[in-house]
Design an enzyme around this catalytic site. Sequence first.
Site, PDB file in Angstrom:
ATOM      1  N   LYS A  25      45.270  39.925  28.788  1.00  0.00           N
ATOM      2  CA  LYS A  25      44.726  39.345  30.025  1.00  0.00           C
ATOM      3  C   LYS A  25      43.243  39.671  30.185  1.00  0.00           C
ATOM      4  O   LYS A  25      42.423  38.786  30.410  1.00  0.00           O
ATOM      5  CB  LYS A  25      45.509  39.882  31.231  1.00  0.00           C
ATOM      6  CG  LYS A  25      44.860  39.589  32.564  1.00  0.00           C
ATOM      7  CD  LYS A  25      45.663  40.126  33.715  1.00  0.00           C
ATOM      8  CE  LYS A  25      45.420  41.576  34.057  1.00  0.00           C
ATOM      9  NZ  LYS A  25      44.211  41.844  34.845  1.00  0.00           N
ATOM     10  N   ASN A  26      42.917  40.954  30.068  1.00  0.00           N
ATOM     11  CA  ASN A  26      41.532  41.353  30.372  1.00  0.00           C
ATOM     12  C   ASN A  26      40.533  40.860  29.337  1.00  0.00           C
ATOM     13  O   ASN A  26      39.346  40.724  29.649  1.00  0.00           O
ATOM     14  CB  ASN A  26      41.440  42.869  30.539  1.00  0.00           C
ATOM     15  CG  ASN A  26      42.057  43.326  31.855  1.00  0.00           C
ATOM     16  OD1 ASN A  26      42.367  42.507  32.711  1.00  0.00           O
ATOM     17  ND2 ASN A  26      42.248  44.629  32.000  1.00  0.00           N
ATOM     18  N   CYS A 119      39.523  46.947  46.662  1.00  0.00           N
ATOM     19  CA  CYS A 119      40.743  46.451  46.053  1.00  0.00           C
ATOM     20  C   CYS A 119      41.871  47.368  46.478  1.00  0.00           C
ATOM     21  O   CYS A 119      41.675  48.277  47.275  1.00  0.00           O
ATOM     22  CB  CYS A 119      40.614  46.360  44.543  1.00  0.00           C
ATOM     23  SG  CYS A 119      40.896  47.897  43.710  1.00  0.00           S
ATOM     24  N   ARG A 124      35.627  49.399  44.703  1.00  0.00           N
ATOM     25  CA  ARG A 124      35.267  49.265  43.279  1.00  0.00           C
ATOM     26  C   ARG A 124      33.905  48.609  43.241  1.00  0.00           C
ATOM     27  O   ARG A 124      33.792  47.392  43.305  1.00  0.00           O
ATOM     28  CB  ARG A 124      36.322  48.446  42.531  1.00  0.00           C
ATOM     29  CG  ARG A 124      37.607  49.226  42.331  1.00  0.00           C
ATOM     30  CD  ARG A 124      38.690  48.357  41.753  1.00  0.00           C
ATOM     31  NE  ARG A 124      38.463  47.975  40.371  1.00  0.00           N
ATOM     32  CZ  ARG A 124      39.248  47.129  39.711  1.00  0.00           C
ATOM     33  NH1 ARG A 124      40.296  46.595  40.314  1.00  0.00           N
ATOM     34  NH2 ARG A 124      38.998  46.818  38.456  1.00  0.00           N
ATOM     35  N   ASP A 307      45.097  51.946  33.254  1.00  0.00           N
ATOM     36  CA  ASP A 307      46.069  50.870  33.480  1.00  0.00           C
ATOM     37  C   ASP A 307      47.483  51.227  32.997  1.00  0.00           C
ATOM     38  O   ASP A 307      48.408  50.432  33.178  1.00  0.00           O
ATOM     39  CB  ASP A 307      45.600  49.569  32.799  1.00  0.00           C
ATOM     40  CG  ASP A 307      44.469  48.894  33.569  1.00  0.00           C
ATOM     41  OD1 ASP A 307      44.171  49.319  34.703  1.00  0.00           O
ATOM     42  OD2 ASP A 307      43.878  47.937  33.035  1.00  0.00           O
ATOM     43  N   ARG A 399      50.500  38.274  37.948  1.00  0.00           N
ATOM     44  CA  ARG A 399      49.067  38.274  37.602  1.00  0.00           C
ATOM     45  C   ARG A 399      48.865  38.693  36.153  1.00  0.00           C
ATOM     46  O   ARG A 399      47.931  38.230  35.510  1.00  0.00           O
ATOM     47  CB  ARG A 399      48.308  39.284  38.473  1.00  0.00           C
ATOM     48  CG  ARG A 399      48.184  38.902  39.906  1.00  0.00           C
ATOM     49  CD  ARG A 399      47.291  39.880  40.603  1.00  0.00           C
ATOM     50  NE  ARG A 399      45.955  39.866  39.976  1.00  0.00           N
ATOM     51  CZ  ARG A 399      44.902  40.464  40.474  1.00  0.00           C
ATOM     52  NH1 ARG A 399      44.997  41.110  41.605  1.00  0.00           N
ATOM     53  NH2 ARG A 399      43.749  40.416  39.856  1.00  0.00           N
TER      54      ARG A 399
HETATM   55  C1  UD1 Z   1      38.450  46.820  34.009  1.00  0.00           C
HETATM   56  C2  UD1 Z   1      39.836  46.231  33.912  1.00  0.00           C
HETATM   57  C3  UD1 Z   1      40.827  47.080  34.711  1.00  0.00           C
HETATM   58  C4  UD1 Z   1      40.756  48.534  34.253  1.00  0.00           C
HETATM   59  C5  UD1 Z   1      39.326  49.045  34.270  1.00  0.00           C
HETATM   60  C6  UD1 Z   1      39.178  50.431  33.681  1.00  0.00           C
HETATM   61  C7  UD1 Z   1      39.350  43.860  33.695  1.00  0.00           C
HETATM   62  C8  UD1 Z   1      39.403  42.509  34.291  1.00  0.00           C
HETATM   63  N1  UD1 Z   1      39.789  44.875  34.452  1.00  0.00           N
HETATM   64  O1  UD1 Z   1      38.057  46.783  35.374  1.00  0.00           O
HETATM   65  O2  UD1 Z   1      42.138  46.557  34.482  1.00  0.00           O
HETATM   66  O3  UD1 Z   1      41.547  49.339  35.122  1.00  0.00           O
HETATM   67  O4  UD1 Z   1      38.462  48.167  33.510  1.00  0.00           O
HETATM   68  O5  UD1 Z   1      39.616  50.440  32.372  1.00  0.00           O
HETATM   69  O6  UD1 Z   1      38.976  44.028  32.549  1.00  0.00           O
HETATM   70  N2  UD1 Z   1      31.957  51.399  38.467  1.00  0.00           N
HETATM   71  C9  UD1 Z   1      30.853  51.673  39.234  1.00  0.00           C
HETATM   72  N3  UD1 Z   1      29.926  50.679  39.428  1.00  0.00           N
HETATM   73  C10 UD1 Z   1      30.062  49.438  38.882  1.00  0.00           C
HETATM   74  C11 UD1 Z   1      31.193  49.161  38.093  1.00  0.00           C
HETATM   75  C12 UD1 Z   1      32.133  50.180  37.893  1.00  0.00           C
HETATM   76  O7  UD1 Z   1      30.694  52.775  39.752  1.00  0.00           O
HETATM   77  O8  UD1 Z   1      29.185  48.591  39.095  1.00  0.00           O
HETATM   78  C13 UD1 Z   1      32.972  52.461  38.238  1.00  0.00           C
HETATM   79  C14 UD1 Z   1      34.333  52.118  38.818  1.00  0.00           C
HETATM   80  O9  UD1 Z   1      34.430  52.436  40.173  1.00  0.00           O
HETATM   81  C15 UD1 Z   1      35.245  52.956  37.950  1.00  0.00           C
HETATM   82  C16 UD1 Z   1      34.555  52.952  36.592  1.00  0.00           C
HETATM   83  O10 UD1 Z   1      33.218  52.542  36.851  1.00  0.00           O
HETATM   84  O11 UD1 Z   1      35.337  54.269  38.426  1.00  0.00           O
HETATM   85  C17 UD1 Z   1      35.154  52.036  35.554  1.00  0.00           C
HETATM   86  O12 UD1 Z   1      35.340  50.747  36.106  1.00  0.00           O
HETATM   87  P1  UD1 Z   1      35.156  49.434  35.233  1.00  0.00           P
HETATM   88  O13 UD1 Z   1      35.290  49.797  33.797  1.00  0.00           O
HETATM   89  O14 UD1 Z   1      33.942  48.721  35.672  1.00  0.00           O
HETATM   90  O15 UD1 Z   1      36.423  48.575  35.663  1.00  0.00           O
HETATM   91  P2  UD1 Z   1      36.527  47.006  35.764  1.00  0.00           P
HETATM   92  O16 UD1 Z   1      35.647  46.359  34.754  1.00  0.00           O
HETATM   93  O17 UD1 Z   1      36.406  46.592  37.190  1.00  0.00           O
END
Ligand code: UD1
Length: 423
Positions: A25-26, A119, A124, A307, A399
């Site tokens: 999915k991701n 979320c 996030r 996850d 989802r």
């Molecule tokens: C993706 C995955 C999600 C998974 C996550 C972590 C998708 C669609 N979703 O989510 O299933 O749980 O990776 O493996 O691929 N952060 C910040 N600032 C930002 C962005 C992130 O502080 O601008 C922090 C987040 O709060 C978190 C960490 O970085 O603590 C990692 O998050 P991130 O890897 O960005 O997760 P997603 O890409 O949203």
Amino acid sequence: MPSLDKFIIRGGNRLDGTVTISGAKNASLALMPAALLASGVTRLENTPRLRDISTMSALLERMGVVVRHPGTSLELDTSNITSYEAPYEMVKKMRASFYVLGPLVGRFGQARVSYPGGCAWGPRPVDLHLKALEALGADIQIEAGYVVASAKRLRGADITFDVSSVGATGNTLMAAVLADGTTVIRNAATEPEITQLAAFLVRMGARIDGIGTNLLTVEGVDELQSANDTNIPDRIEAGTFLAATAAAGGRITLEHVEPQHLTAVLGKFREAGCTVLTGEDSITLESPERLSPVDVTTAIYPGFPTDMQAQWMALMAVAPGTSVVTDTVYLDRFNHVPELQRLGARIEVNRNAAVIRGVERLTGATVMSTDLRASASLIIAGLIADGSTEVLRVYHIDRGYEAIELKLRNLGADIQRVDSEDY
Ligand code: UD1
């Protein structure tokens, strides 16, 4: 209006047999917006039939993309893009919609994308995405809940992420491939879904070095061409079936899986007493006589994925002894705990760590959850609980899991989907 289907599970059956793992999915959610970077037809094989994929398709359709998705072959025709907007109704349904920002600014020099809210497991942020785009020369304004980004042409920059982020790395890569000059991304995410995205961009004509490492170097090009690709298997779906089998007892073989993507997870199943054998694209797991309690701490790839944390907790709920599950990626991702407690699990949460004291048996009850992986953990718990468990709000499962009840039934589980009209 999301479907009100629920699952009714009668626990106690062993799981035996073979399951084919679907596409990730991701990874699909990153590959699909990447198609916006070129004009023409993109074919993405092994794209799972999931609600999140339909949401991304609907978003791309609003932008003028023509989408066809027969079976698991997804076709995107991006010849006629008419809008550069991701509206609130869509981004609030699925945060991954934010992925359209990078490619839109990169190719069209403009984008208007709803700012994602919180979320199910807390805030996030998207600060890293926005800072990186600004570093690439985009002007970013927040207007009426929207991120409005514009740039004549992005220019290469040296970007260091404070935190390793899957989404921010993906968005930055998609923006940088058409920028003028060289972009260096330090502390880039190395998750397989990002590696797959980078490889797909290269197929489209992008120039990226360091793929698979946390240091990516992108030489911007003037234009990309549409390309085709085959998606990687979903490592979290795979891990979920392994956890279900380890918990319920049985022997399962996963097919169409990439064992290397699951190294940390497989290590934990072995520590818990399971026998795990891997082939080139298969994994066989046999449950032990008696599970051992095993601590996990989530980490970025190649660590144990956040996850998989909820599913691991469902397994540990019935492992004799005490184990600790710590989430360092999302500090408050513990939605599933009160629901697992309703089924009789003994879990205590202190900050970002849950201490689980294994019980002999769980007891069926009605439970529900507000997120995907938490719902998966409740299904696992239902499979081992005495009596009947009803898992409400199945739309969260839809989802991210393709036909989960059919796959589980084929393994011997007693699980039924009851649609909203039936109650
Ligand atoms: C993706 C995955 C999600 C998974 C996550 C972590 C998708 C669609 N979703 O989510 O299933 O749980 O990776 O493996 O691929 N952060 C910040 N600032 C930002 C962005 C992130 O502080 O601008 C922090 C987040 O709060 C978190 C960490 O970085 O603590 C990692 O998050 P991130 O890897 O960005 O997760 P997603 O890409 O949203």
